[in-house]
Design a protein around this motif. Structure first.
Motif, PDB file in Angstrom:
ATOM      1  N   PRO A  13      45.644  34.247  44.808  1.00  0.00           N
ATOM      2  CA  PRO A  13      44.334  34.918  44.867  1.00  0.00           C
ATOM      3  C   PRO A  13      44.435  36.433  44.971  1.00  0.00           C
ATOM      4  O   PRO A  13      43.484  37.141  44.632  1.00  0.00           O
ATOM      5  CB  PRO A  13      43.685  34.318  46.121  1.00  0.00           C
ATOM      6  CG  PRO A  13      44.387  33.023  46.342  1.00  0.00           C
ATOM      7  CD  PRO A  13      45.791  33.254  45.880  1.00  0.00           C
ATOM      8  N   ALA A  14      45.577  36.932  45.444  1.00  0.00           N
ATOM      9  CA  ALA A  14      45.746  38.378  45.574  1.00  0.00           C
ATOM     10  C   ALA A  14      46.017  39.045  44.234  1.00  0.00           C
ATOM     11  O   ALA A  14      45.906  40.270  44.110  1.00  0.00           O
ATOM     12  CB  ALA A  14      46.879  38.689  46.544  1.00  0.00           C
ATOM     13  N   LEU A  15      46.379  38.244  43.230  1.00  0.00           N
ATOM     14  CA  LEU A  15      46.687  38.790  41.914  1.00  0.00           C
ATOM     15  C   LEU A  15      45.485  38.659  40.988  1.00  0.00           C
ATOM     16  O   LEU A  15      44.638  37.780  41.154  1.00  0.00           O
ATOM     17  CB  LEU A  15      47.883  38.061  41.299  1.00  0.00           C
ATOM     18  CG  LEU A  15      49.225  38.193  42.016  1.00  0.00           C
ATOM     19  CD1 LEU A  15      50.276  37.359  41.291  1.00  0.00           C
ATOM     20  CD2 LEU A  15      49.665  39.641  42.100  1.00  0.00           C
ATOM     21  N   SER A  16      45.453  39.519  40.001  1.00  0.00           N
ATOM     22  CA  SER A  16      44.400  39.425  38.995  1.00  0.00           C
ATOM     23  C   SER A  16      44.632  38.195  38.132  1.00  0.00           C
ATOM     24  O   SER A  16      45.756  37.672  38.036  1.00  0.00           O
ATOM     25  CB  SER A  16      44.401  40.671  38.111  1.00  0.00           C
ATOM     26  OG  SER A  16      45.587  40.720  37.317  1.00  0.00           O
ATOM     27  N   LEU A  17      43.570  37.711  37.500  1.00  0.00           N
ATOM     28  CA  LEU A  17      43.720  36.581  36.586  1.00  0.00           C
ATOM     29  C   LEU A  17      44.678  36.922  35.454  1.00  0.00           C
ATOM     30  O   LEU A  17      45.453  36.078  35.005  1.00  0.00           O
ATOM     31  CB  LEU A  17      42.358  36.192  36.002  1.00  0.00           C
ATOM     32  CG  LEU A  17      41.412  35.403  36.903  1.00  0.00           C
ATOM     33  CD1 LEU A  17      40.120  35.109  36.147  1.00  0.00           C
ATOM     34  CD2 LEU A  17      42.050  34.107  37.380  1.00  0.00           C
ATOM     35  N   ARG A  18      44.611  38.153  34.994  1.00  0.00           N
ATOM     36  CA  ARG A  18      45.480  38.575  33.898  1.00  0.00           C
ATOM     37  C   ARG A  18      46.951  38.433  34.288  1.00  0.00           C
ATOM     38  O   ARG A  18      47.771  37.938  33.507  1.00  0.00           O
ATOM     39  CB  ARG A  18      45.164  40.017  33.509  1.00  0.00           C
ATOM     40  CG  ARG A  18      45.927  40.489  32.279  1.00  0.00           C
ATOM     41  CD  ARG A  18      45.495  41.895  31.859  1.00  0.00           C
ATOM     42  NE  ARG A  18      46.161  42.269  30.616  1.00  0.00           N
ATOM     43  CZ  ARG A  18      45.533  42.650  29.523  1.00  0.00           C
ATOM     44  NH1 ARG A  18      44.211  42.669  29.493  1.00  0.00           N
ATOM     45  NH2 ARG A  18      46.197  43.001  28.451  1.00  0.00           N
ATOM     46  N   MET A  19      47.301  38.862  35.507  1.00  0.00           N
ATOM     47  CA  MET A  19      48.689  38.744  35.960  1.00  0.00           C
ATOM     48  C   MET A  19      49.083  37.288  36.139  1.00  0.00           C
ATOM     49  O   MET A  19      50.222  36.900  35.874  1.00  0.00           O
ATOM     50  CB  MET A  19      48.886  39.517  37.253  1.00  0.00           C
ATOM     51  CG  MET A  19      48.830  41.031  37.092  1.00  0.00           C
ATOM     52  SD  MET A  19      49.971  41.655  35.822  1.00  0.00           S
ATOM     53  CE  MET A  19      51.553  41.120  36.494  1.00  0.00           C
TER      54      MET A  19
END
Length: 320
Positions: free
Chosen positions: A144-150
């Motif tokens: 959840p801490a990362l962007s969807l793109r990552m």
């Protein structure tokens, strides 16, 4: 031996049957037992025959000596397998000693029968490890801490590792195709899009991976001049070709299209952005709802794999 061969040529029929009997029942189907098998066979080299199972025990006699995942992974690397059996392997797993003793007894039987070939036996276990890796779902860690793109980028990185371990089978493009298919189904509803296997050539009358009204979607990780030719055919038939690919190949595709005089007539879409925008829109731009849509996306993706692909190796396991 290539990764596609089922058995090493030097393995006799009797030795193969003995090994397969040991494998039956799933006792050597997971990372720990596979690590034990690889390390035991490797440590058997240079030892006097028949083998003494006690020599394969660690000093405390409760573990198999040297049967950590690190040692097993080194053996796999010798065979070009880049996947990992973990770090602990089978040293402390319950039943490790029993499995080691079964394998040592088998090696002694084959020695007595005169057909023991440790290279062939090792290759057998390496192939079993390949089989394990190739049927295990691709890991998708949606932090959840990362962007969807990552998160999507990490998924494709895992797919690329799987592709390397499967000897050139095109995994990345297949994952991209079916992720796009799942996004379309999320947006349009069940039955709103037709799915096809990734190895199916565009059938007669089908201009691309997906056809929606006038749009013809081509999902690829490696755009080619042949793909641009398909886009020309789409245009000639009154369709609107759309190429969905990753950022770097996207630039190459635009160059190819420009060279053919089609640069202004083909839509070029970034795969990551396409998926992310759809999920954000479907989730109303609310973080929890977007993550819920991501979970649903993977569920639909796996259902598509079960429907149109012959191998479960393309399935995805979603984790936090």
């Amino acid at each position: 031996m290539t990764g596609d061969e089922l058995t090493p040529p030097a393995l006799s029929a009797e030795a193969l049957a003995d090994l397969e009997a040991l494998v039956d029942g799933g006792r050597f189907a997971t990372t720990g037992p596979l690590a034990i098998a690889l390390v035991v066979v490797d440590r058997a080299r240079g030892r006097d025959m028949p083998l003494d199972a006690f020599d394969f025990r660690a000093a405390n006699s409760a573990q198999v000596a040297g049967a950590g995942g690190v040692a097993a992974n080194r053996i796999l690397r010798r065979h070009g397998v880049t996947n990992s059996l973990g770090s602990e392997g089978g040293r402390t797993s319950r039943g490790s000693i029993d499995r080691m003793e079964e394998l040592v007894a088998l090696l002694n039987r084959r020695h007595a029968a005169g057909d023991l070939d440790l290279d062939a036996v090792e290759a057998f276990w390496v192939q079993k490890a390949r089989d394990y890796f190739n049927t295990t779902p691709i890991a998708f860690r949606a932090d959840p801490a990362l962007s969807l793109r990552m998160a999507l980028r990490e998924l494709l990185a895992q797919a690329e590792l799987r592709q390397k371990s499967m000897g050139g089978v095109m995994i990345v493009g297949a994952v991209m195709q079916h992720i796009v298919g799942a996004v379309l189904e999320l947006s349009l509803g069940q039955g709103g899009v037709t799915h096809h296997g990734s190895n199916q050539n565009d059938a007669k009358g089908r201009g691309g991976d997906f056809e929606l009204e006038d749009a013809v979607l081509h999902v690829t990780n490696a755009p080619t001049a042949q793909l641009i030719g398909k886009c020309r055919a789409n245009l000639d038939a009154g369709g609107r070709p759309v190429i969905i690919t990753n950022p770097k190949p996207l630039i190459a595709a635009e160059v190819l299209a420009d060279a053919e005089g089609l640069g202004g007539r083909i839509e070029f879409v970034d795969f990551e952005q396409f998926v992310c925008v759809q999920l954000y829109s479907l989730g109303g731009f609310k973080a929890l709802d977007v993550r819920s849509q991501l979970t649903r996306l993977i569920e639909i993706y796996n259902a598509i794999i079960d429907q149109v692909e012959p191998s479960p190796s393309l399935r995805v396991a979603l984790g936090g």
